[in-house]
Motif scaffolding. Sequence first.
Motif, PDB file in Angstrom:
ATOM      1  N   LEU A 232       0.827  -1.208   0.000  1.00  0.00           N
ATOM      2  CA  LEU A 232       0.000   0.000   0.000  1.00  0.00           C
ATOM      3  C   LEU A 232       0.864   1.263   0.000  1.00  0.00           C
ATOM      4  O   LEU A 232       0.545   2.243  -0.691  1.00  0.00           O
ATOM      5  CB  LEU A 232      -0.934   0.004   1.219  1.00  0.00           C
ATOM      6  N   ILE A 233       1.962   1.252   0.748  1.00  0.00           N
ATOM      7  CA  ILE A 233       2.874   2.401   0.750  1.00  0.00           C
ATOM      8  C   ILE A 233       3.496   2.574  -0.630  1.00  0.00           C
ATOM      9  O   ILE A 233       3.709   3.702  -1.101  1.00  0.00           O
ATOM     10  CB  ILE A 233       3.969   2.229   1.825  1.00  0.00           C
ATOM     11  N   ALA A 234       3.769   1.454  -1.305  1.00  0.00           N
ATOM     12  CA  ALA A 234       4.307   1.520  -2.668  1.00  0.00           C
ATOM     13  C   ALA A 234       3.341   2.245  -3.597  1.00  0.00           C
ATOM     14  O   ALA A 234       3.746   3.086  -4.407  1.00  0.00           O
ATOM     15  CB  ALA A 234       4.588   0.112  -3.189  1.00  0.00           C
ATOM     16  N   GLY A 235       2.064   1.924  -3.474  1.00  0.00           N
ATOM     17  CA  GLY A 235       1.059   2.592  -4.297  1.00  0.00           C
ATOM     18  C   GLY A 235       0.972   4.076  -3.997  1.00  0.00           C
ATOM     19  O   GLY A 235       0.806   4.906  -4.903  1.00  0.00           O
ATOM     20  N   ILE A 236       1.109   4.437  -2.734  1.00  0.00           N
ATOM     21  CA  ILE A 236       1.040   5.847  -2.337  1.00  0.00           C
ATOM     22  C   ILE A 236       2.230   6.629  -2.890  1.00  0.00           C
ATOM     23  O   ILE A 236       2.070   7.734  -3.432  1.00  0.00           O
ATOM     24  CB  ILE A 236       0.984   5.965  -0.793  1.00  0.00           C
ATOM     25  N   THR A 237       3.444   6.085  -2.761  1.00  0.00           N
ATOM     26  CA  THR A 237       4.622   6.792  -3.260  1.00  0.00           C
ATOM     27  C   THR A 237       4.617   6.898  -4.784  1.00  0.00           C
ATOM     28  O   THR A 237       5.081   7.900  -5.343  1.00  0.00           O
ATOM     29  CB  THR A 237       5.920   6.104  -2.791  1.00  0.00           C
ATOM     30  N   ALA A 238       4.079   5.878  -5.456  1.00  0.00           N
ATOM     31  CA  ALA A 238       3.981   5.944  -6.917  1.00  0.00           C
ATOM     32  C   ALA A 238       3.083   7.104  -7.327  1.00  0.00           C
ATOM     33  O   ALA A 238       3.439   7.915  -8.196  1.00  0.00           O
ATOM     34  CB  ALA A 238       3.444   4.629  -7.476  1.00  0.00           C
ATOM     35  N   ALA A 239       1.905   7.191  -6.711  1.00  0.00           N
ATOM     36  CA  ALA A 239       0.960   8.259  -7.035  1.00  0.00           C
ATOM     37  C   ALA A 239       1.539   9.630  -6.684  1.00  0.00           C
ATOM     38  O   ALA A 239       1.435  10.585  -7.458  1.00  0.00           O
ATOM     39  CB  ALA A 239      -0.356   8.021  -6.304  1.00  0.00           C
ATOM     40  N   MET A 240       2.164   9.730  -5.516  1.00  0.00           N
ATOM     41  CA  MET A 240       2.726  11.005  -5.071  1.00  0.00           C
ATOM     42  C   MET A 240       3.851  11.463  -5.996  1.00  0.00           C
ATOM     43  O   MET A 240       3.906  12.627  -6.418  1.00  0.00           O
ATOM     44  CB  MET A 240       3.251  10.864  -3.638  1.00  0.00           C
ATOM     45  N   GLY A 241       4.773  10.539  -6.307  1.00  0.00           N
ATOM     46  CA  GLY A 241       5.907  10.901  -7.153  1.00  0.00           C
ATOM     47  C   GLY A 241       5.479  11.326  -8.544  1.00  0.00           C
ATOM     48  O   GLY A 241       5.970  12.332  -9.079  1.00  0.00           O
ATOM     49  N   MET A 242       4.554  10.586  -9.154  1.00  0.00           N
ATOM     50  CA  MET A 242       4.117  10.927 -10.511  1.00  0.00           C
ATOM     51  C   MET A 242       3.311  12.221 -10.522  1.00  0.00           C
ATOM     52  O   MET A 242       3.336  12.974 -11.496  1.00  0.00           O
ATOM     53  CB  MET A 242       3.329   9.771 -11.113  1.00  0.00           C
TER      54      MET A 242
ATOM     55  N   GLY B 123      10.354   6.444  -7.674  1.00  0.00           N
ATOM     56  CA  GLY B 123      11.264   5.305  -7.683  1.00  0.00           C
ATOM     57  C   GLY B 123      11.203   4.483  -6.410  1.00  0.00           C
ATOM     58  O   GLY B 123      11.493   3.276  -6.429  1.00  0.00           O
ATOM     59  N   LEU B 124      10.830   5.103  -5.298  1.00  0.00           N
ATOM     60  CA  LEU B 124      10.691   4.369  -4.045  1.00  0.00           C
ATOM     61  C   LEU B 124       9.654   3.257  -4.167  1.00  0.00           C
ATOM     62  O   LEU B 124       9.771   2.203  -3.540  1.00  0.00           O
ATOM     63  CB  LEU B 124      10.291   5.314  -2.909  1.00  0.00           C
ATOM     64  N   SER B 125       8.621   3.510  -4.967  1.00  0.00           N
ATOM     65  CA  SER B 125       7.512   2.555  -5.082  1.00  0.00           C
ATOM     66  C   SER B 125       7.961   1.213  -5.633  1.00  0.00           C
ATOM     67  O   SER B 125       7.422   0.166  -5.254  1.00  0.00           O
ATOM     68  CB  SER B 125       6.401   3.135  -5.963  1.00  0.00           C
TER      69      SER B 125
END
Length: 375
Positions: A75-85, A105-107
């Motif tokens: 779930l954190i991976a999904g959050i960082t992907a959305a935030m970064g993009m 990239g963290l995601s």
Amino acid sequence: MDSKRLIMAGLPMIAVTYGFARFSYGLVLPYLRESLDINPSVAGMISSLSYLAYCIAIIMAMLYMRKVGPRMLILIAGITAAMGMGIISMANGAIVLGIGIFIAGLSTGLSSPPYADVIKEWVDHEKRSPTNTWINAGTSLGTALTGVMVIFLGSNWRLTYLLFTLIAIIILILNYRVIPQTKDTDKNSQAQAFHVTKKDLVNAYPLILSSLLLGISSAAYWTFSRDLLFQMENVPEALTQGFWIIIGLAGVLGGFAGYFSSKIGLLYSYRLSVILLEASSLLLGLFTNVFPVVISAISFGSSYIFMTGVLIIWGINIFKTNSSFGLGLPFLLLALGQVFGSLIGGVVAGLTGYEAMFIIFAMTGFIALIFKPKK
């Protein structure tokens, strides 16, 4: 848990974190360079931030996997992907773009190891290797979708990344509903995250060195291949636009890594993937005609996903008692190699041109053939 249901949640998450958040940068790089005035050296440096973030995140994932559970990390991976993009879509210069690339990239580092643990805990033993490799093939799906969206949106990279952000949020919700809670978590598990035997580490030396080399050699293709196509006079615009789609669709073949490794053996699967991977860079460096470029894209797309699937199986086979470490180690070293590959590739391209750079990196990757997985 039904493996197909897990694949339906995991594959699109990997598509988002790898295809959208990480590898899409190379696809839109020509537009980013024009819009934000970025030279090849700076472009390579920004690309390396994504791989650096991956290295950091995958270490954190392995450290805290058993403490917080794989579901939380996904779930954190999904959050960082959305935030970064989301940040990338608003970038007005190299610094903000780099920040967005790093967070996105963290995601990738946070998303890969957790699925290995979820599969080990919830999927029947005989279905684990195919499930791992098919989820890993999400990279190819994300790559192909990225190519399709860019064809329709053209140079509007801001809108492209906004749509990526929206898709990431939807996939995040899907995983929230599908991925089960871990049966048991260990609140004092950090010390166990890297608990492996000395024998396992000795057996892993070939895996470590080959992952580094393959990371270095593949970084140039992901970052600069499409930018090179823009400079080839003999390549029609239709191929330039569809290049990423070819890579992505060919990558679906990589989902058969688990099947092939069980049929022809891990060693032959590994050698085949390395030869095809480096041949793709060699073709791009030596030829500027349509047919070699198409073959290069097919070869790279299929072999990269196939190669990462083989590394997953290789790592998990070595570290049988710690599956997340077995998956995380080769991916960490692959990304570490890509950090150096992106940096060096940008410098070499600036000095010698893209064609010479691709030839040099292909020759570097062929060295990995001297290493081999044990039966």
